[in-house]
Design a protein around this motif. Structure first.
Motif, PDB file in Angstrom:
ATOM      1  N   SER A  91     -12.833  -2.151  -2.156  1.00 36.25           N
ATOM      2  CA  SER A  91     -12.006  -1.326  -3.044  1.00 36.25           C
ATOM      3  C   SER A  91     -12.093  -1.813  -4.492  1.00 36.25           C
ATOM      4  CB  SER A  91     -10.549  -1.367  -2.588  1.00 36.25           C
ATOM      5  OG  SER A  91     -10.041  -2.687  -2.732  1.00 36.25           O
ATOM      6  N   GLY A  92     -12.674  -2.986  -4.673  1.00 34.00           N
ATOM      7  CA  GLY A  92     -12.758  -3.536  -6.025  1.00 34.00           C
ATOM      8  C   GLY A  92     -11.440  -4.071  -6.553  1.00 34.00           C
ATOM      9  N   LEU A  93     -10.486  -4.304  -5.644  1.00 34.23           N
ATOM     10  CA  LEU A  93      -9.201  -4.871  -6.067  1.00 34.23           C
ATOM     11  C   LEU A  93      -9.387  -6.377  -6.334  1.00 34.23           C
ATOM     12  CD1 LEU A  93      -6.165  -4.714  -6.560  1.00 34.23           C
ATOM     13  CD2 LEU A  93      -5.807  -4.747  -4.102  1.00 34.23           C
ATOM     14  N   LYS A  94      -9.159  -6.765  -7.542  1.00 30.29           N
ATOM     15  CA  LYS A  94      -9.346  -8.164  -7.928  1.00 30.29           C
ATOM     16  C   LYS A  94      -8.404  -9.052  -7.112  1.00 30.29           C
ATOM     17  CE  LYS A  94      -8.944 -11.123 -11.890  1.00 30.29           C
ATOM     18  NZ  LYS A  94      -7.619 -11.282 -12.484  1.00 30.29           N
ATOM     19  N   HIS A  95      -8.920 -10.111  -6.543  1.00 37.17           N
ATOM     20  CA  HIS A  95      -8.101 -10.961  -5.686  1.00 37.17           C
ATOM     21  C   HIS A  95      -8.641 -12.377  -5.705  1.00 37.17           C
ATOM     22  CE1 HIS A  95     -11.456  -9.515  -3.262  1.00 37.17           C
ATOM     23  NE2 HIS A  95     -11.363 -10.655  -2.600  1.00 37.17           N
ATOM     24  N   ASN A 112      -9.191  -1.532  15.352  1.00 36.46           N
ATOM     25  CA  ASN A 112      -9.574  -0.114  15.349  1.00 36.46           C
ATOM     26  C   ASN A 112      -8.944   0.644  14.190  1.00 36.46           C
ATOM     27  OD1 ASN A 112     -10.973  -0.472  17.838  1.00 36.46           O
ATOM     28  ND2 ASN A 112      -8.971  -0.467  18.858  1.00 36.46           N
ATOM     29  N   ALA A 113      -8.439  -0.084  13.201  1.00 37.48           N
ATOM     30  CA  ALA A 113      -7.802   0.590  12.058  1.00 37.48           C
ATOM     31  C   ALA A 113      -8.811   1.490  11.353  1.00 37.48           C
ATOM     32  CB  ALA A 113      -7.256  -0.459  11.094  1.00 37.48           C
ATOM     33  N   ASP A 114      -8.320   2.533  10.735  1.00 37.44           N
ATOM     34  CA  ASP A 114      -9.158   3.475   9.990  1.00 37.44           C
ATOM     35  C   ASP A 114      -9.505   2.840   8.640  1.00 37.44           C
ATOM     36  OD1 ASP A 114     -10.187   5.473   8.391  1.00 37.44           O
ATOM     37  OD2 ASP A 114      -8.852   7.031   9.194  1.00 37.44           O
ATOM     38  N   MET A 115     -10.639   2.177   8.572  1.00 44.92           N
ATOM     39  CA  MET A 115     -10.974   1.381   7.392  1.00 44.92           C
ATOM     40  C   MET A 115     -11.237   2.256   6.165  1.00 44.92           C
ATOM     41  SD  MET A 115     -10.663  -1.813   8.308  1.00 44.92           S
ATOM     42  CE  MET A 115     -11.691  -3.054   7.489  1.00 44.92           C
ATOM     43  N   ALA A 116     -11.753   3.427   6.397  1.00 45.17           N
ATOM     44  CA  ALA A 116     -12.022   4.329   5.269  1.00 45.17           C
ATOM     45  C   ALA A 116     -10.706   4.752   4.617  1.00 45.17           C
ATOM     46  CB  ALA A 116     -12.800   5.552   5.748  1.00 45.17           C
ATOM     47  N   ASP A 117      -9.738   5.070   5.455  1.00 49.97           N
ATOM     48  CA  ASP A 117      -8.416   5.461   4.944  1.00 49.97           C
ATOM     49  C   ASP A 117      -7.756   4.292   4.213  1.00 49.97           C
ATOM     50  OD1 ASP A 117      -6.083   7.308   4.863  1.00 49.97           O
ATOM     51  OD2 ASP A 117      -5.170   5.703   6.077  1.00 49.97           O
ATOM     52  N   LEU A 118      -7.855   3.099   4.815  1.00 49.62           N
ATOM     53  CA  LEU A 118      -7.277   1.916   4.181  1.00 49.62           C
ATOM     54  C   LEU A 118      -7.945   1.646   2.827  1.00 49.62           C
ATOM     55  CD1 LEU A 118      -6.760  -0.508   7.212  1.00 49.62           C
ATOM     56  CD2 LEU A 118      -4.995   0.263   5.609  1.00 49.62           C
ATOM     57  N   GLU A 119      -9.249   1.820   2.787  1.00 54.74           N
ATOM     58  CA  GLU A 119      -9.971   1.564   1.536  1.00 54.74           C
ATOM     59  C   GLU A 119      -9.426   2.467   0.427  1.00 54.74           C
ATOM     60  OE1 GLU A 119     -14.259   1.404   1.914  1.00 54.74           O
ATOM     61  OE2 GLU A 119     -14.478   1.784  -0.238  1.00 54.74           O
ATOM     62  N   LYS A 120      -9.176   3.730   0.746  1.00 60.48           N
ATOM     63  CA  LYS A 120      -8.595   4.659  -0.241  1.00 60.48           C
ATOM     64  C   LYS A 120      -7.257   4.127  -0.752  1.00 60.48           C
ATOM     65  CE  LYS A 120     -10.425   8.885   1.675  1.00 60.48           C
ATOM     66  NZ  LYS A 120     -10.048   9.945   2.624  1.00 60.48           N
ATOM     67  N   LYS A 121      -6.445   3.627   0.186  1.00 59.31           N
ATOM     68  CA  LYS A 121      -5.124   3.111  -0.214  1.00 59.31           C
ATOM     69  C   LYS A 121      -5.264   1.868  -1.099  1.00 59.31           C
ATOM     70  CE  LYS A 121      -2.418   4.959   3.635  1.00 59.31           C
ATOM     71  NZ  LYS A 121      -1.995   4.703   5.034  1.00 59.31           N
ATOM     72  N   PHE A 122      -6.215   1.010  -0.766  1.00 61.92           N
ATOM     73  CA  PHE A 122      -6.435  -0.182  -1.603  1.00 61.92           C
ATOM     74  C   PHE A 122      -6.911   0.219  -3.004  1.00 61.92           C
ATOM     75  CE2 PHE A 122      -6.059  -2.786   2.220  1.00 61.92           C
ATOM     76  CZ  PHE A 122      -5.490  -3.941   1.715  1.00 61.92           C
ATOM     77  N   ILE A 123      -7.718   1.284  -3.084  1.00 60.22           N
ATOM     78  CA  ILE A 123      -8.167   1.762  -4.399  1.00 60.22           C
ATOM     79  C   ILE A 123      -6.971   2.296  -5.192  1.00 60.22           C
ATOM     80  CG2 ILE A 123      -9.548   3.555  -5.555  1.00 60.22           C
ATOM     81  CD1 ILE A 123     -11.635   3.108  -3.251  1.00 60.22           C
ATOM     82  N   ALA A 124      -6.083   3.002  -4.496  1.00 61.88           N
ATOM     83  CA  ALA A 124      -4.875   3.523  -5.170  1.00 61.88           C
ATOM     84  C   ALA A 124      -4.009   2.361  -5.676  1.00 61.88           C
ATOM     85  CB  ALA A 124      -4.081   4.399  -4.211  1.00 61.88           C
ATOM     86  N   LEU A 125      -3.900   1.296  -4.847  1.00 58.85           N
ATOM     87  CA  LEU A 125      -3.126   0.118  -5.264  1.00 58.85           C
ATOM     88  C   LEU A 125      -3.784  -0.535  -6.487  1.00 58.85           C
ATOM     89  CD1 LEU A 125      -0.846  -1.935  -4.816  1.00 58.85           C
ATOM     90  CD2 LEU A 125      -2.312  -3.098  -3.158  1.00 58.85           C
ATOM     91  N   LEU A 173       0.832  -1.213   0.000  1.00 54.28           N
ATOM     92  CA  LEU A 173       0.000   0.000   0.000  1.00 54.28           C
ATOM     93  C   LEU A 173       0.864   1.260   0.000  1.00 54.28           C
ATOM     94  CD1 LEU A 173      -2.833  -0.871   2.580  1.00 54.28           C
ATOM     95  CD2 LEU A 173      -2.945  -0.950   0.075  1.00 54.28           C
ATOM     96  N   THR A 174       2.001   1.187   0.702  1.00 56.82           N
ATOM     97  CA  THR A 174       2.873   2.366   0.809  1.00 56.82           C
ATOM     98  C   THR A 174       3.654   2.598  -0.474  1.00 56.82           C
ATOM     99  OG1 THR A 174       3.119   1.758   3.146  1.00 56.82           O
ATOM    100  CG2 THR A 174       4.602   3.472   2.306  1.00 56.82           C
TER     101      THR A 174
END
Lengths: 385, 385
Positions: A355-359, A310-323, A290-291
């Motif tokens: 995020s729609g990341l194919k997996h 307690n991770a910030d799931m909204a923030d993570l979702e953005k990063k997964f979309i970027a990936l 992600l980084t």
């Protein structure tokens, strides 16, 4: 006492020097018993034995049993304790005896392994399922235990690099799999316990995997190598461990990848770099990919996920979309049904969905075990490159 | 039972949740004792501890003690057995506990080593004498566990190759030391027990040794590698062992040396090739250097000699004269005063004298031990090239 028995037996043998062969065999049975352990029957049931006249309790725990579970051995003739277990599926296991409560490796088993700070005896139950990680009559790759500079951690560190058969004598360039261990492990874990080199030897020999280089680092940012612990630098405490957050991932991408690409014949682009890890190493894999979304084209997360409830799931979702937008050839997730990280694993799967990341997701029996991680590597490597 | 104790303690802690810090400490003291072992005092005396409520006898044997000698531990409070030994010279040792007669590694010591088929716990007593084989803040060479074809033995085999710091990034060519293990060992022994890579790192860093490549083979001609033993090919019997006479030496000179000289940047001449070995490997060294007198310019024989008391000494003397005539830069022999191979060592020295082959002899305290072999390598490497 034993010495006296031996002397008596020897005297008896000398005295009966003219005895027939049958008598000699009977005498032999009177001597100190030869203990065989472990003994694997044709049906793959296993008998464990240990010799102790004085022990009051002998138990064992094996990696096929629950954590902390104990199986009792029974004292038989001449102080030989034993137990026979039901047939095991063909795989590699490990076990310890407990002699009056003290953990011990099996003294008659010449094969032990280290899992973090703990040693256990190795039990190989051969069969079709174990062939992929046994030493077979194939060409073998090499493992180099090598030191590299890590400017981002300010020290030289050690890693293991597997080069496939033919690397030394050839001129080809290869893709690279970066393969990360879990908490308690180090740069030795994926070869000693995971048998990654033998898995690659076998998959390459059978044409199931492309020849590749495999880089196995030390994921503990506070260590230079497992050797550094002799004579002993202590690991950080729970309080100081936070200082190392994200540092290993940085050193992996900024120090290790460039060093490998400078010193080995590799194809230095995203489509020829894969990253996979188990447990803590799966966490490192998620964070590093992600980084640095442009670095790795193939990603494998084994028995892991988003550990922080307690991770910030909204923030993570953005990063997964970027990936996703940067392009990933394969994002592969695997977990055992009984694994205690299942909730973390589910959080990861939910993020991948959202995020729609194919997996792809693979779920099997079992828990947080090397048996599963060997299986996952055996499945993941053939998908690469 | 322990689980019940834990539950009780936890309940007590919860119940006393409002208690002061001092009370919490008292509760903590009621729980299972934390066992530290081994504990090295400033004066280098060492305390060993093991926890067992049920054991009836706990002893230990350490590599500083006689073979088979046992030291008793005494049971103290809360089932902690312990013994404190007199200060030890700074060195690396290993030891085993015997729990009611069953050999065990120290369960609280994270560092163990394998000596042949036997595991033991590692004891590092640091000091000036141990610095030469400890991991220090120097540049480190790499170790490659590599497979090579052995036409003379008809199989691929494994060896370890140490390349000095700077090898990967440079263009220089290096001299090569071929370093052989003893009976019961394998290609892993000189690094795991002998710490040859760390000794070379330290000697090169201090300018005492020239940078060199060190090649550590498997001297058991019936094995491909120590890994071959998993899941198990049995070693030859006393009867069949003779079939392998001289075969390792042949494979060393005809297979290994050419492979190294093809695949590494080396200086491929006699004056840049050294051969040394301990015990059985010393025997291999003697045989290989006599059979191939033009191959090695430097020869080291550690704790070894002419094992066969009925050897044809006249014939051997002729071979030593031929070796002398071919030219040897250094023939170095070392043995401990208490070593059981002293008679063999004396036969070798007598042949060297009689043949007029210039040599040096070093004799020190101690016997057939890795402590001595580490010392011998630390002395021999600086004499080379």
């Amino acid at each position: 006492m034993k010495f006296n028995q031996l002397i008596k037996s020897l005297a008896l043998i000398l005295f009966l020097g003219v005895s027939t062969r049958i008598q000699a065999q009977e005498i032999s049975a009177m001597q100190a018993p030869r203990v065989v352990s472990p003994e694997i029957a044709d049906n793959r049931s296993v008998t464990f034995r240990v010799l102790s006249e004085k022990a009051t309790e002998v138990t064992l725990n094996g990696s096929w049993m629950g954590f902390g579970e104990k199986l009792s051995l029974t004292k038989g003739a001449q102080g030989v304790w034993s137990v026979t277990i039901d047939p095991l599926p063909s795989s590699m296991y490990h076990y310890n005896f407990f002699i009056d409560g003290v953990s011990a490796i099996d003294p008659t088993n010449a094969h032990a392994l280290r899992d973090g700070t703990r040693y256990a005896s190795l039990l190989m139950v051969p069969g079709d399922e174990s062939k992929v990680f046994q030493l077979n009559e194939t060409p073998h790759g090499n493992i180099t235990q090598m030191w590299y500079p890590s400017p981002s951690l300010g020290t030289d560190r050690r890693m293991y690099v597997y080069t496939p058969p033919g690397y030394d004598s050839g001129k080809d360039s290869y893709p690279v799999l970066y393969l990360l261990h879990g908490a308690g492990g180090d740069e030795d874990a994926w070869t000693a316990l995971g048998r990654a080199n033998l898995i690659l030897d076998n998959l390459i020999a059978s044409g199931k995997s492309k020849p590749m280089i495999v880089v196995m680092t030390n994921g503990n940012a506070w260590q230079t190598s497992t050797l550094r612990e002799i004579p002993g630098i202590t690991a950080p405490t729970r309080e100081t461990r936070g200082q190392f957050q994200g540092k290993f991932e940085k050193s992996l991408v900024e120090d290790v990848v460039p060093y490998i690409e400078k010193n080995f014949r590799v194809k230095p682009d995203k489509n020829h770099r894969a990253l996979a890890g188990l447990s803590m190493g799966g966490g490192h894999t998620i964070t590093a990919s992600l980084t640095y979304p442009d670095t790795f084209g193939y990603i494998g997360v084994f028995s892991s996920g988003i550990f922080d409830a307690n991770a910030d799931m909204a923030d993570l979702e953005k990063k997964f979309i970027a990936l996703k937008d940067s392009g990933v050839s394969n994002y592969w997730v695997a977990c055992g049904k009984e694994d205690f990280v299942m909730e973390s694993n589910k959080r990861l799967l939910s993020l991948l969905e959202k995020s729609g990341l194919k997996h792809e997701y693979f779920e099997n029996e079992g828990g947080h075990t090397w048996a599963n991680w060997r299986t996952y590597l055996s499945m993941f490597a053939p998908m690469l490159f």
